[in-house]
Design an enzyme around this catalytic site. Structure first.
Site, PDB file in Angstrom:
ATOM      1  N   ASP A 284     -22.445  53.569 -39.070  1.00 36.76           N
ATOM      2  CA  ASP A 284     -23.948  53.283 -39.600  1.00 36.76           C
ATOM      3  C   ASP A 284     -24.062  52.233 -40.666  1.00 36.76           C
ATOM      4  O   ASP A 284     -22.899  51.932 -41.340  1.00 36.76           O
ATOM      5  CB  ASP A 284     -24.651  54.665 -39.873  1.00 36.76           C
ATOM      6  CG  ASP A 284     -26.078  54.795 -39.696  1.00 36.76           C
ATOM      7  OD1 ASP A 284     -26.557  53.372 -39.619  1.00 36.76           O
ATOM      8  OD2 ASP A 284     -26.797  55.718 -39.748  1.00 36.76           O
TER       9      ASP A 284
HETATM   10  C1  NOJ Z   1     -29.498  53.110 -39.996  1.00 31.34           C
HETATM   11  C2  NOJ Z   1     -29.908  54.364 -39.093  1.00 31.34           C
HETATM   12  O1  NOJ Z   1     -29.332  55.708 -39.914  1.00 31.34           O
HETATM   13  C3  NOJ Z   1     -29.158  54.191 -37.643  1.00 31.34           C
HETATM   14  O2  NOJ Z   1     -29.769  55.079 -36.810  1.00 31.34           O
HETATM   15  C4  NOJ Z   1     -29.931  52.836 -37.251  1.00 31.34           C
HETATM   16  O3  NOJ Z   1     -29.052  52.522 -35.798  1.00 31.34           O
HETATM   17  C5  NOJ Z   1     -29.161  51.861 -38.016  1.00 31.34           C
HETATM   18  N1  NOJ Z   1     -29.728  51.917 -39.608  1.00 31.34           N
HETATM   19  C6  NOJ Z   1     -29.438  50.108 -37.582  1.00 31.34           C
HETATM   20  O4  NOJ Z   1     -30.902  49.937 -37.887  1.00 31.34           O
END
Ligand code: NOJ
Length: 743
Positions: A284
């Site tokens: 993430d």
């Molecule tokens: C953070 C989020 O937790 C995740 O779900 C997301 O896909 C990513 N950012 C990318 O935007």
């Protein structure tokens, strides 16, 4: 050198094109031979994912990223979209780098790209897996027309905590149901073949247990038993893998002391070894470098080593691999074989997407023109939004029915609240490139559906603070009307990521607003639009009709009007328990019995002094404009052995005077186990449609496999003994019968 490679690559690509049916060996040979030609820097580039700096005014490309793409140091981009923009970026990768390896383009297509469907929690309330799969299929088509080839969805995190803002993105609290939804989404996004230019690679996230953040505060610590992890939090991930999900994203949280992004138990032991996952794992956003804050890594370099060694392939946005992986290799902290295997996972995905055949296959201005915001997309947005709506309460006011409202009504109707004439918030959290000017507002939907009614609109009050200056106007408007529709709830920023709330009442002055309007004595229908269950106990006690409309997307206003008019008979059922107040959280239907189950006559039993244990609305609950009666729960045997099946049937009759749909739910309880079992567990459901007076015998079959759990020794088994089976229209109002599982 460059030209030489391109020539070579082309020859290989031509072979590949010819081989739409190429076997795994050729696929591997292609990727392996490419890896052999790559420098370490180029390999690390393939393990790097950076965001484009797409701004609200349009795309821009920071000089640094441009150079990184051109030099092969960044092999993947997210948050970049539109055919024209992505073509430009892809050209840099394909035409300007030494090896010409195409970019992946990722984006959070969570419930649509430009046409927005209901938030996932809402759509899950449809209990219609075909509909859910179709939403994923259509959003993949739309996004793939906009230059994308990878979505960061499905989000399959179970949660018991509506304070956690990301409850909006998942499908509620139940592992069985969420697993079905997860599989439907993976199939929808990925279609039959990843190389089809109308599909996206899916990414199940966030592995794992992110939804169990302590106190519902986003990114917070998670600590739980392995049994709970495996029984409740992991099943939707396993279901996504069984459905063929191409990629996996790590979670921000730590799990039992180890941050997920550096967690070997999760990624090496469970994902790779136990589940045999062959796809690609991405972190993430900056979660590698966050291991320093967690207190698990000394510095970013160390964090990168922990991640790679835990089996993570691609670094989203930390630049830890980009900056330090070469040094870590030199120092022997990571191995070339692990780097190569991660690079292979990335390149295999690019191969499967068909990007080596045609790097521009997801970039097509004509498709973009024809598919995006097309009538087909908008029609589906309406269908999905109607099915997501949950009717929570529908009682008479002064002896007459408030809902449904006759479409010919000539009444004066007040529509009051911050969501009455609102486009942006209807889109909900994570609405990608959703176009707010396309959203049908509630006012617009109502005016179209009830052409003879006279509408009076008042804003009333907002989402924050306690500004009551709009109350007077709202009260006046209510007084001048025959009927009031309140449009209350959250704005799209009040749920989703980084949007946890300690108090989940109606935000801002809205709780006061509805009390004031109620005081006018006018009949009031309450619409609640939010990304989570709100604590609406006062509303439930005082307002005769309550419709939970979530954040429904592009066709929100039309869908709500269809339901209010009864042209669509509501059929949604909750997939998460609604608490009476935040003190009841975590609250979920599949809890344990305790040693002192509640007994009204005994103080020393599990209870609160101030409120009942029961939720405001249970899991599986939702009303219709018709009514259903359940009778004759029958089992074909009293006992089954391990080789046998139990047939369960229940008679469901439409006892009202409209056609309606009902979600018939089947639950089981294992009465005595080597470890204690929940009071109910969902094991099946069927959405049926019944005409007035029509009866259907709804059949389910249960096998001993359905009764398995992680027993005392952590073996996944069914234990012989006594069971109860329940059938009903929600987790509380059920019929029950008994059976035995025997050796
Ligand atoms: C953070 C989020 O937790 C995740 O779900 C997301 O896909 C990513 N950012 C990318 O935007």
């Amino acid at each position: 050198m460059k030209k030489q490679w391109i020539g070579m690559a082309l020859t290989i690509m031509i072979t590949m094109t010819a081989g739409a049916q190429v076997g795994d060996t050729e696929r591997e040979e292609f990727v392996d031979s490419l890896i052999q030609r790559m420098t370490l820097e180029e390999k690390i580039g393939q393990l790097t994912l950076f965001t484009s700096d797409w701004a609200s005014t349009g795309p821009t490309l920071r000089e640094g990223y441009k150079q990184d793409i051109q030099s092969g140091k960044c092999g993947n981009i997210f948050n970049a979209h539109t055919a024209a923009y992505n073509r430009k970026l892809q050209q840099m990768a394909v035409e300007e780098t030494r090896l010409g390896i195409p970019l992946l383009f990722g984006y959070d297509i969570i419930h649509g790209y430009k046409t927005i469907f209901p938030i996932p929690l809402a759509e899950a309330c449809s209990w219609d897996l075909g509909l859910i799969e179709k939403s994923a299929r259509l959003s993949a088509r739309e996004a793939a027309a906009g230059g994308l080839n990878w979505t960061f969805n499905p989000m399959v995190d179970i949660t018991y905590d509506p304070r956690w803002g990301r409850i909006a993105e998942g499908s509620g609290e139940d592992p069985y149901y969420s697993s079905k939804v997860a599989a439907a989404k993976v199939k929808g996004y990925q279609g039959k073949k990843l190389e089809d230019p109308l599909t996206l690679a899916a990414c199940m996230k966030h592995f794992a247990a992110y939804g169990a953040a302590e106190a519902g505060r986003d990114y917070n610590t998670v600590d739980m038993s392995e049994r709970r992890l495996r029984e409740i939090y992991l099943p939707p991930f396993k279901a996504s893998i069984d459905a063929g999900v191409a990629t996996v994203m790590t979670a921000f949280n730590e799990l039992n002391g180890i941050p997920a992004t550096g967690n070997k138990f999760l990624f090496r032991e469970i994902l790779r070894e136990e589940w045999n996952f062959k796809g690609m794992v991405v972190t993430d956003y900056t979660s590698i470098e966050e291991m320093v804050n967690h207190g698990y890594a000394q510095d970013e370099k160390h964090a990168g080593e922990l991640a790679l060694n835990a089996g993570i392939d691609m670094d989203m946005q930390s630049a830890a691999f980009y900056n330090y992986l070469a040094k870590s290799l030199e120092e022997g902290k990571v191995t070339m074989s692990d780097i190569n295997s991660s690079v292979k996972n990335v390149l295999m995905l690019k191969y499967d997407l068909g990007l080596f055949d045609d790097p521009y296959k997801y970039i097509d201005e004509t498709r973009e023109e024809n598919i995006i915001l097309s009538q087909e997309m908008k029609d589906h947005a309406l269908e999905s939004a109607m099915q997501s709506i949950v009717l929570l309460k529908n009682e008479k006011f002064n002896g007459s029915e408030l809902l449904p409202i006759n479409t010919n009504t000539g009444k004066t109707i007040a529509v009051i609240g911050p969501l009455a004439d609102n486009q942006t918030d209807m889109l909900g959290t994570w609405h990608a490139a959703g176009v707010d000017s396309e959203v049908v507002t509630l006012m617009k939907g109502l005016r179209k559906k009830f052409p003879n009614a006279q509408f009076n609109y008042a804003f009333g009050g907002g989402f924050e603070g306690n500004d009551q200056s709009g109350f007077m106007e709202a009260i006046e408007v209510a007084k001048q009307s025959d009927l009031v529709i309140m449009a209350l709830g959250e704005n799209y920023r009040q749920n989703g990521e980084a949007a946890s709330r300690s108090n989940i009442d109606l935000p801002g002055p809205q709780k006061e607003l509805i009390k004031e309007i109620y005081q006018t004595g006018k009949p009031v229908i309450s619409l609640v639009m939010a990304g989570r269950p709100l604590t609406i106990g006062w509303m439930d006690e005082n307002i005769p009709a309550i419709v939970y409309a979530w954040h429904l997307g592009t066709r929100a206003g039309d869908a709500i009007a269809e339901v209010l008019s009864g042209d669509y008979n509501p059929s949604g059922k909750l997939v998460c328990t609604f608490p009476r107040n935040t003190g009841q959280i975590p609250i979920y239907y599949n809890h344990k019995n305790t040693g002192r189950p509640f007994d009204a006559d005994n103080k020393y039993t599990t209870r609160y002094l101030d409120i009942p244990n029961e939720p405001l609305y249970p899991f599986g609950y939702g009303l219709s404009y018709t009514s259903f009666e359940y009778d004759d729960l029958e089992l074909d045997k009293e006992e089954i052995t391990f080789g046998e099946k139990l047939q369960v049937s229940v008679k469901v009759t439409n006892t009202g005077n409209r056609r309606g749909e009902e979600v018939v739910q089947l639950y089981v309880r294992d009465l005595v186990g080597s470890v204690t079992r929940p009071v109910k567990e969902l094991k099946g459901f069927k959405k049926i449609s019944l005409d007035p007076s029509e009866t259907k015998h709804v059949m389910f079959s249960l096998t001993p496999d359905d009764l398995r759990f992680y027993a005392k020794d952590m073996n996944y088994v069914a234990e012989p003994g006594d069971f109860k089976v329940f059938a009903g229209g929600n987790a509380i109002e059920v019929l029950e019968a008994d059976f035995k599982l025997v050796e």
